[in-house]
Enzyme design. Structure first.
Site, PDB file in Angstrom:
ATOM      1  N   GLY A  36       9.395  33.522 -27.508  1.00 20.91           N
ATOM      2  CA  GLY A  36      10.135  32.294 -27.801  1.00 20.91           C
ATOM      3  C   GLY A  36      10.021  31.777 -29.218  1.00 20.91           C
ATOM      4  N   THR A  65      10.849  35.718 -17.300  1.00 15.87           N
ATOM      5  CA  THR A  65      11.829  34.632 -17.452  1.00 15.87           C
ATOM      6  C   THR A  65      13.116  35.059 -16.756  1.00 15.87           C
ATOM      7  OG1 THR A  65      10.953  33.875 -19.552  1.00 15.87           O
ATOM      8  CG2 THR A  65      13.306  33.494 -19.200  1.00 15.87           C
TER       9      THR A  65
END
Ligand code: ASP
Length: 332
Positions: free
Chosen positions: A252, A198
């Site tokens: 997440g 990410t």
């Protein structure tokens, strides 16, 4: 033009430190003596990155790309551009690179297609924009910025996000544009650990304004439609001129429930922690106790940088107007 704002912050900080009866908490970085005129910090994901699993050549490739992204952001800030524009410049370079899990080279879902999430936040206005589960916006960070700047909403998902991006004149691509053999191999072999990559950027501009942006393909082998923390304001991304700008990377599902990015800001605002203390409390303690892996790139309003992670490594770097600079991958 930016000078009075800096002086104001300086006086405010000095007054706060006197009121608190301390000299800045013993953290040399928290000193108000040399507030940098601008700062940018970036990350390219946290995970099980160890020297044994990466060749010297690959390491150099990553370091060069991080350097390129930092330089692009710095160029904007040096010329008096906004923190939002600096974040955009840095993130676009990482989205376009197949090295990271964002834009080209993002991970595959279990249905072997790419679904992207991105978000941005302006610390001055608390405006924010996000897109989730998009399959065809070439640079997802541009989609997030368009939502923030040109719509009354904060988040668009799926087909609606694509339609909005098209109307905004953003470059659209076929899903195959994002595909790389490396990520396809990962999902076929179901390599969970290859989820890192990410990207994110946080910046402080000459006007004293903070901004944060985050962009990702999510977790490798995720179920179709799964949305992570990256486009969720307060979880994977947050910016507030009163405190700090934070871009997160990690598992997440935990980052959403622990409201990670906002929690760091809240610890600074309500518990008067320094940026380093707040970021370490969340990444090094709360998430570790929860069994969650990840890290953040963060900057406070005085230009201090914190980039803690609780994994073996995190692609990361920062540069300040003072010339202070660091680019690194591993913990040591
Ligand atoms: N936070 C991202 C997600 O859960 C993945 C990552 O940062 O590695 O979607």
């Amino acid at each position: 033009m930016f000078f009075p704002a800096k002086i104001f912050i300086y006086i405010l900080t000095a007054a706060l430190l006197v009121l608190r009866g301390c000299n800045g908490g013993g953290d040399a970085q928290e000193s108000s003596h040399d507030i940098p005129e601008y700062v940018i910090a970036i990350h390219g994901g946290a995970g099980t990155l160890s020297r044994e699993r990466i060749t010297e050549e690959q390491e150099k490739e990553y370091l060069n790309k991080l350097d390129e992204a930092l330089s692009a952001g710095e160029e904007v800030l040096k010329n008096g551009g906004s923190s939002i524009h600096a974040v955009r410049a840095a993130i676009m370079i990482m989205e376009d690179s197949p090295l990271f899990n964002a834009g080209k080279g993002a991970v595959f879902t279990n249905q072997k297609r790419v679904e992207l999430d991105a978000s941005v936040m302006d610390g001055r206005t608390l405006n924010a924009g996000a897109i989730a589960g998009v399959t065809d916006i070439k640079n997802p960070i541009l989609g997030a910025i368009a939502v923030m700047e040109n719509s009354p909403h904060v988040m668009f998902a799926g087909n609606g996000a694509s339609q909005f991006a098209r109307e905004q004149g953003l470059e659209m691509v076929d899903n195959t544009y994002f595909h790389t053999q490396r990520r396809l191999d990962d999902v076929i072999r179901q390599i969970e650990r290859e989820k890192n990559g990410t990207v994110g950027a946080v910046a402080l501009d000459r006007e004293g304004n903070l901004a944060a942006g985050t962009s990702t393909g999510g977790m490798s082998n995720k179920r179709y439609g799964r949305i992570g923390d990256s486009p969720v304001i307060g979880a994977g991304n947050y910016a507030n001129n009163r405190t700090c700008a934070v871009s997160a990377t990690g598992h997440g599902e935990y980052f959403i429930r622990w409201v990670v990015a906002y929690d760091i800001s809240a610890l600074m605002e309500y518990r008067e922690m320094t940026l380093a203390e707040a970021a370490n409390e969340v990444i090094g303690k709360k998430l570790v106790e929860a069994g969650a892996t990840g890290g953040v790139a963060a900057i406070d309003r005085l230009g201090n940088v914190a980039m803690p992670f609780n994994t073996a490594g995190m692609y990361r770097g920062y540069i300040k107007s003072t010339g202070e600079k660091e680019i690194a991958i591993f913990a040591d």
